[in-house]
Motif scaffolding. Structure first.
Motif, mmCIF file in Angstrom:
data_model
loop_
_atom_site.group_PDB
_atom_site.id
_atom_site.type_symbol
_atom_site.label_atom_id
_atom_site.label_comp_id
_atom_site.label_asym_id
_atom_site.label_seq_id
_atom_site.Cartn_x
_atom_site.Cartn_y
_atom_site.Cartn_z
ATOM 1 N N ASN A 112 -12.237 -14.433 -15.675
ATOM 2 C CA ASN A 112 -11.709 -13.143 -16.098
ATOM 3 C C ASN A 112 -11.782 -13.047 -17.619
ATOM 4 O O ASN A 112 -11.269 -13.913 -18.334
ATOM 5 N N ARG A 149 0.842 -16.291 -13.127
ATOM 6 C CA ARG A 149 -0.044 -15.177 -13.464
ATOM 7 C C ARG A 149 0.310 -14.643 -14.844
ATOM 8 O O ARG A 149 1.453 -14.744 -15.303
ATOM 9 N N ARG A 151 1.215 -11.610 -16.531
ATOM 10 C CA ARG A 151 1.761 -10.317 -16.100
ATOM 11 C C ARG A 151 1.604 -9.259 -17.194
ATOM 12 O O ARG A 151 1.859 -9.525 -18.370
ATOM 13 N N TYR A 339 -11.382 -5.820 -13.267
ATOM 14 C CA TYR A 339 -10.835 -7.125 -12.902
ATOM 15 C C TYR A 339 -9.606 -7.326 -13.770
ATOM 16 O O TYR A 339 -9.678 -7.776 -14.892
ATOM 17 N N ARG A 340 -8.464 -6.968 -13.224
ATOM 18 C CA ARG A 340 -7.251 -6.946 -14.021
ATOM 19 C C ARG A 340 -6.767 -8.356 -14.359
ATOM 20 O O ARG A 340 -6.974 -9.305 -13.609
ATOM 21 N N ASP A 342 -3.868 -9.640 -14.312
ATOM 22 C CA ASP A 342 -2.897 -10.252 -13.401
ATOM 23 C C ASP A 342 -3.459 -10.557 -12.020
ATOM 24 O O ASP A 342 -2.727 -11.005 -11.144
ATOM 25 N N GLN A 343 -4.765 -10.337 -11.817
ATOM 26 C CA GLN A 343 -5.363 -10.679 -10.539
ATOM 27 C C GLN A 343 -5.709 -12.153 -10.419
ATOM 28 O O GLN A 343 -5.851 -12.672 -9.311
#
Length: 349
Positions: A112, A149, A151, A339-340, A342-343
């Motif tokens: 990411n 994660r 956030r 593709y965030r 937090d994913q």
């Protein structure tokens, strides 16, 4: 363990090589990149940028290996940007990473882009558990780590802060070399008058499109003069492009400092880490530093070598993923423009 990373989500193609030693030391072995620079007043199109990346990815790979004094046999894992970013450039770099994986018989790790920025910043600065302000041409987010994660506490609800600066640079027909935001920053240093602009903070989120429309209109109207005083006589002092650049920076950065301070207060943190291309801006660093100092905390930031998109950040995040069991099968090495942050499950913290 040695990783090579490929980054090409926007107009920069970068290749970086990093080493993690058994003693826990991290060595930067190579960090090279090339930027696609479009003519003044124009942005960069995905198709043209993809062509640029395809032309430079192999020479940069050879240059990185030569700088690191390594051969393909020394590489343990190949890392590349999965997203977010522009589709054409992302795919161009992913194809190169897949090809080298097959040629060199090395595992792949898809990374990411946003997490790459964060891990690069943490590694370079030594920040432990900071609130992260991620500001670039395509992203604006306030981030903190919780429960495996990263956030997102707040973000832009329309365009990114870097995109706002870039688009205003086009209105002023500023050069894209080395980048529009840098040239805005240099003009802002010469500004003498603050022009009030819309200030749009909505809870933890920010909005920049209205500010951009307002200041574009000011510029289009020919920078209408404002009254000033010289001795006892009223004189007309025109608003200059430098004044507008100064005012735009002050307004945008004040908004970013506000939501970052709110996140600090919410989670009780003492550290702030600025990452992303806009994070190189000295004025943003100064404003954020003042706020953090008033709260008794610490600010962490890097220079253009590590703030601006680079392959090293992808190698750093990728090697952390690889060491905790992550690999990406060839059939899953597709790219995504969305593709965030937090994913991604963060298993190395």
């Amino acid at each position: 363990m040695i990783a090579i990373g490929f980054e090409g989500s926007a107009n920069k193609i970068g290749v970086g090589i990093i080493e993690h030693t058994p003693t826990g030391a991290v060595n930067v072995l190579a960090n090279v990149r090339h930027t696609y620079i479009s003519p003044p007043g124009q942005g960069f199109l995905p198709r043209d940028t993809a062509v640029h990346h395809r032309a430079h990815v192999l020479p940069l790979t050879q240059s990185a290996l030569a700088e690191a004094k390594l051969t393909p046999k020394d590489i343990d894992v190949i890392c590349f940007t999965k997203g977010p970013g522009m589709g054409g450039p992302l795919v161009s770099v992913a194809v190169a990473a897949r090809t080298l994986s097959l040629l060199w018989n090395k595992p792949l790790v898809a990374v990411n882009h946003c997490v790459g920025h964060i891990e690069m910043g943490r590694m370079i600065t030594g920040a432990d558990n900071p609130v992260v302000l991620y500001v670039s041409g395509g992203n604006t987010q306030v981030i903190a780590f919780a429960e495996q994660r990263y956030r997102i506490f707040g973000e832009t609800i329309d365009i990114a802060v870097g995109n706002c600066l870039d688009r205003f640079a086009r209105i002023l027909n500023l050069s894209n070399d080395p980048n529009p935001g840098y040239n805005i920053e240099q003009m802002a240093k010469k500004g003498k008058r603050f022009v009030e602009l819309p200030y749009t903070v909505k809870g933890m989120d920010v909005s920049f499109s209205g500010i951009l429309s307002f200041i574009e209109q000011l510029a289009a109207e020919g920078l209408k003069p404002a009254k000033g005083r010289s001795g006892e006589k009223e004189v007309e002092e025109p608003i200059t492009p430098e004044d507008l650049c100064y005012s735009l920076q002050e307004t945008l950065f004040a908004m970013l400092v506000e939501i970052t301070e709110r996140a600090l207060a919410h989670i009780g943190a003492t550290e702030v880490l600025i990452v992303g291309g806009v994070g190189c801006n000295e004025r943003l660093q100064d404003m954020m530093g003042d706020m953090v100092q008033q709260r008794g905390g610490f600010l962490f930031a890097t220079d253009e070598r590590f703030c601006i998109d680079n392959g090293l950040m992808i190698a750093q995040a990728g090697i952390l993923m690889y060491k905790t069991g992550h690999t990406t099968p060839l059939e899953d090495t597709w790219c995504t423009q969305r593709y965030r942050t937090d994913q991604m499950l963060v298993t190395w913290r």
